[in-house]
Design a protein around this motif. Sequence first.
Motif, PDB file in Angstrom:
ATOM      1  N   ALA A  33      -5.993   2.097   4.950  1.00 44.18           N
ATOM      2  CA  ALA A  33      -5.462   3.293   4.283  1.00 44.18           C
ATOM      3  C   ALA A  33      -4.859   4.263   5.296  1.00 44.18           C
TER       4      ALA A  33
ATOM      5  N   THR B 138      -1.577   2.916   6.621  1.00 42.68           N
ATOM      6  CA  THR B 138      -0.519   2.976   5.610  1.00 42.68           C
ATOM      7  C   THR B 138      -0.047   4.402   5.382  1.00 42.68           C
TER       8      THR B 138
ATOM      9  N   ALA C 273      -1.007  -0.481   0.668  1.00 41.22           N
ATOM     10  CA  ALA C 273      -2.324  -0.792   1.225  1.00 41.22           C
ATOM     11  C   ALA C 273      -2.829  -2.152   0.759  1.00 41.22           C
TER      12      ALA C 273
END
Length: 289
Positions: free
Chosen positions: A125, A128, A161
Amino acid sequence: MDITFEHVNYTYQPNSPLATLGLKDINLKFTSGSYVAIIGQTGSGKSTLLQHLNALLRPSSGRVLIGDQAVMTTTKNKELHDLRRSVGLVFQFPESQLFEETVLKDVAFAPKNFGKSEAEATEIARDTLRLVGIDESLEDKMPFDLSGGQMRRVAIAGVLAMQPEVLVLDEPTAGLDPLGRQQIMQLFQRIHEERGITIILVTHQMDDVVAYADQAVVMSHGEIAKVGTPAEVFADLDWLTAHNLELPSTGRLVQRLQQKGFKFTRMPLTVNELLADLEPQLKRGSQLG
């Protein structure tokens, strides 16, 4: 990962008086690493085609090959788990799908849902979020405390993600101002170039087709009307008019220049192509003057 449509038909509300044909005998291949634009007027079948790309819809007949997996009318949901991780969909106004209490948790949800550990999902996460331009200082904020543009980037990060091989974009710049639209499209281009992700773009923005796509697919009444490079698709003005398609902005300028006596042997689609065609004509005009 290639996606191939083989004689795909799709009927809405089959076996009823309201049965409507959404797709008719679609034969089409999206090659791994390509950037393809799907265009056509409202009701042409674009969205129906799009929903077959990761089996949100399954063909009424024919099949869709997504990588090595064949999707047919009999394919069960339990067979589609890995496939749906490989093909990420970004719908119009994706920010409306944000739901977690923090930005980081929202983007980490998808990788956790596909089996990553908490630590792995958090790392993905964060990586990204940096990719889409969201600063670390925003990770613990509620998504709805962000600006509209930031919310959209977070929603896009949530799809990325999943680490998809194919990214499907359904009017991804809807509702954005011109600068915001340009920034988002440049983001997708960077992702395409840096990560080799296949991009499939559904859009009404013909300038984006010219600027980014290497192939365009024109849909009409549930069928494929034309497939080619943007230059090939936009070459025939009469054909475009018959299919209610706009020209890109450079093409509209060419039409006005033709009315003033300028001649073009092709349809220039970029500013550089237009200038190359105009320069000798302007020189001849100045010499005659």
